[in-house]
Motif scaffolding. Structure first.
Motif, PDB file in Angstrom:
ATOM      1  N   ASP A   5       4.769   6.302  -2.524  1.00 30.75           N
ATOM      2  CA  ASP A   5       3.499   5.588  -2.540  1.00 30.75           C
ATOM      3  C   ASP A   5       2.363   6.580  -2.288  1.00 30.75           C
ATOM      4  O   ASP A   5       2.008   6.854  -1.144  1.00 30.75           O
ATOM      5  CB  ASP A   5       3.501   4.489  -1.477  1.00 30.75           C
ATOM      6  CG  ASP A   5       2.226   3.653  -1.503  1.00 30.75           C
ATOM      7  OD1 ASP A   5       1.440   3.789  -2.457  1.00 30.75           O
ATOM      8  OD2 ASP A   5       2.031   2.873  -0.565  1.00 30.75           O
ATOM      9  N   PHE A   7      -0.756   6.272  -2.707  1.00 30.62           N
ATOM     10  CA  PHE A   7      -1.985   5.673  -2.200  1.00 30.62           C
ATOM     11  C   PHE A   7      -2.018   5.625  -0.681  1.00 30.62           C
ATOM     12  O   PHE A   7      -3.083   5.714  -0.080  1.00 30.62           O
ATOM     13  CB  PHE A   7      -2.185   4.282  -2.801  1.00 30.62           C
ATOM     14  CG  PHE A   7      -2.362   4.332  -4.285  1.00 30.62           C
ATOM     15  CD1 PHE A   7      -3.517   4.852  -4.845  1.00 30.62           C
ATOM     16  CD2 PHE A   7      -1.353   3.899  -5.121  1.00 30.62           C
ATOM     17  CE1 PHE A   7      -3.677   4.930  -6.215  1.00 30.62           C
ATOM     18  CE2 PHE A   7      -1.495   3.977  -6.493  1.00 30.62           C
ATOM     19  CZ  PHE A   7      -2.665   4.491  -7.049  1.00 30.62           C
ATOM     20  N   SER A   8      -0.856   5.501  -0.027  1.00 29.35           N
ATOM     21  CA  SER A   8      -0.858   5.486   1.437  1.00 29.35           C
ATOM     22  C   SER A   8      -1.267   6.850   1.984  1.00 29.35           C
ATOM     23  O   SER A   8      -1.985   6.936   2.980  1.00 29.35           O
ATOM     24  CB  SER A   8       0.507   5.068   1.983  1.00 29.35           C
ATOM     25  OG  SER A   8       1.476   6.035   1.661  1.00 29.35           O
ATOM     26  N   ASP A   9      -0.844   7.938   1.329  1.00 24.77           N
ATOM     27  CA  ASP A   9      -1.253   9.273   1.766  1.00 24.77           C
ATOM     28  C   ASP A   9      -2.745   9.492   1.536  1.00 24.77           C
ATOM     29  O   ASP A   9      -3.438  10.057   2.380  1.00 24.77           O
ATOM     30  CB  ASP A   9      -0.454  10.349   1.029  1.00 24.77           C
ATOM     31  CG  ASP A   9       1.005  10.354   1.419  1.00 24.77           C
ATOM     32  OD1 ASP A   9       1.321   9.874   2.538  1.00 24.77           O
ATOM     33  OD2 ASP A   9       1.834  10.836   0.626  1.00 24.77           O
ATOM     34  N   LEU A  10      -3.255   9.022   0.407  1.00 28.72           N
ATOM     35  CA  LEU A  10      -4.680   9.141   0.123  1.00 28.72           C
ATOM     36  C   LEU A  10      -5.504   8.326   1.117  1.00 28.72           C
ATOM     37  O   LEU A  10      -6.545   8.774   1.594  1.00 28.72           O
ATOM     38  CB  LEU A  10      -4.968   8.681  -1.310  1.00 28.72           C
ATOM     39  CG  LEU A  10      -6.417   8.792  -1.779  1.00 28.72           C
ATOM     40  CD1 LEU A  10      -6.889  10.230  -1.730  1.00 28.72           C
ATOM     41  CD2 LEU A  10      -6.558   8.230  -3.178  1.00 28.72           C
ATOM     42  N   ASP A  11      -5.008   7.135   1.444  1.00 28.21           N
ATOM     43  CA  ASP A  11      -5.686   6.277   2.417  1.00 28.21           C
ATOM     44  C   ASP A  11      -5.735   6.951   3.791  1.00 28.21           C
ATOM     45  O   ASP A  11      -6.765   6.949   4.461  1.00 28.21           O
ATOM     46  CB  ASP A  11      -4.982   4.929   2.511  1.00 28.21           C
ATOM     47  CG  ASP A  11      -5.737   3.935   3.350  1.00 28.21           C
ATOM     48  OD1 ASP A  11      -6.986   3.900   3.272  1.00 28.21           O
ATOM     49  OD2 ASP A  11      -5.081   3.175   4.093  1.00 28.21           O
ATOM     50  N   ALA A  12      -4.631   7.552   4.197  1.00 29.57           N
ATOM     51  CA  ALA A  12      -4.586   8.245   5.491  1.00 29.57           C
ATOM     52  C   ALA A  12      -5.548   9.435   5.507  1.00 29.57           C
ATOM     53  O   ALA A  12      -6.242   9.675   6.501  1.00 29.57           O
ATOM     54  CB  ALA A  12      -3.166   8.699   5.790  1.00 29.57           C
ATOM     55  N   THR A  14      -8.317   9.788   3.703  1.00 28.14           N
ATOM     56  CA  THR A  14      -9.681   9.248   3.732  1.00 28.14           C
ATOM     57  C   THR A  14     -10.060   8.784   5.126  1.00 28.14           C
ATOM     58  O   THR A  14     -11.159   9.068   5.608  1.00 28.14           O
ATOM     59  CB  THR A  14      -9.812   8.076   2.731  1.00 28.14           C
ATOM     60  OG1 THR A  14      -9.435   8.542   1.438  1.00 28.14           O
ATOM     61  CG2 THR A  14     -11.220   7.549   2.696  1.00 28.14           C
ATOM     62  N   ARG A  15      -9.139   8.051   5.780  1.00 20.86           N
ATOM     63  CA  ARG A  15      -9.419   7.607   7.154  1.00 20.86           C
ATOM     64  C   ARG A  15      -9.651   8.802   8.075  1.00 20.86           C
ATOM     65  O   ARG A  15     -10.527   8.782   8.926  1.00 20.86           O
ATOM     66  CB  ARG A  15      -8.256   6.759   7.694  1.00 20.86           C
ATOM     67  CG  ARG A  15      -8.311   5.324   7.288  1.00 20.86           C
ATOM     68  CD  ARG A  15      -7.344   4.466   8.101  1.00 20.86           C
ATOM     69  NE  ARG A  15      -6.028   5.065   8.259  1.00 20.86           N
ATOM     70  CZ  ARG A  15      -4.994   4.839   7.467  1.00 20.86           C
ATOM     71  NH1 ARG A  15      -5.112   4.022   6.446  1.00 20.86           N
ATOM     72  NH2 ARG A  15      -3.838   5.426   7.677  1.00 20.86           N
TER      73      ARG A  15
END
Length: 149
Positions: A5, A7-12, A14-15
């Motif tokens: 996934d 997107f979970s790495d990208l989300d982390a 970004t946060r």
């Protein structure tokens, strides 16, 4: 099988970039983990140093494995901080599980700040050898000569 996934790495990421605050409102940025396959199961290890074992929760719902934990802040308000770099607050990590996982047999242990989750492969997804059976005996064919007249 576990699904990737991105997107979970990208989300982390970004946060992490957007929440680069300093001071007492800092929260954990990530939960480092390793994942490998050994024989017929996956082993996930996650570092959760300083986390109360009672706050660690491993949950499987609709093909998603969720790990959450909480590290509490020091309650000594009279302290005069010279350095305050350790994060506190909630940690959360999610992984999508594939169809070949036996979700009912997932187990977890927490020891010395390391969470170990064992994720077994379902029997139906394990490789197996297919046995070949032979159909009854065949009549043998022997050559015959034809007389020419």
């Amino acid at each position: 099988m576990l699904r990737f996934d991105p997107f979970s790495d990208l989300d982390a990421l970004t946060r992490g970039l957007l929440s680069s605050q300093t001071g007492s409102n800092r929260v954990p940025r990530f939960m480092p983990m390793d994942l490998c396959k050994i024989d017929d199961h996956y082993v996930l290890t996650a570092d959760l140093p300083g986390v109360d074992p009672g706050s660690v929760d491993v949950n499987v719902d609709n093909g998603t494995l969720t790990i959450s934990a909480h590290r509490t802040a020091r309650s000594d308000e009279s302290a005069q901080w010279l350095a305050n770099e350790r994060f506190f607050g909630g940690y959360r990590r999610q992984l999508s599980l594939g169809d070949g996982i036996d979700t009912g047999a997932i187990s977890a242990t927490y020891e010395n700040g390391v969470l170990t989750v064992t994720i077994p492969v379902a029997e139906r997804a394990k490789p197996r050898k297919v046995e070949i059976t032979h159909a009854g005996s065949q009549a043998s064919i022997s050559p015959t000569t034809v007389d020419a007249e």
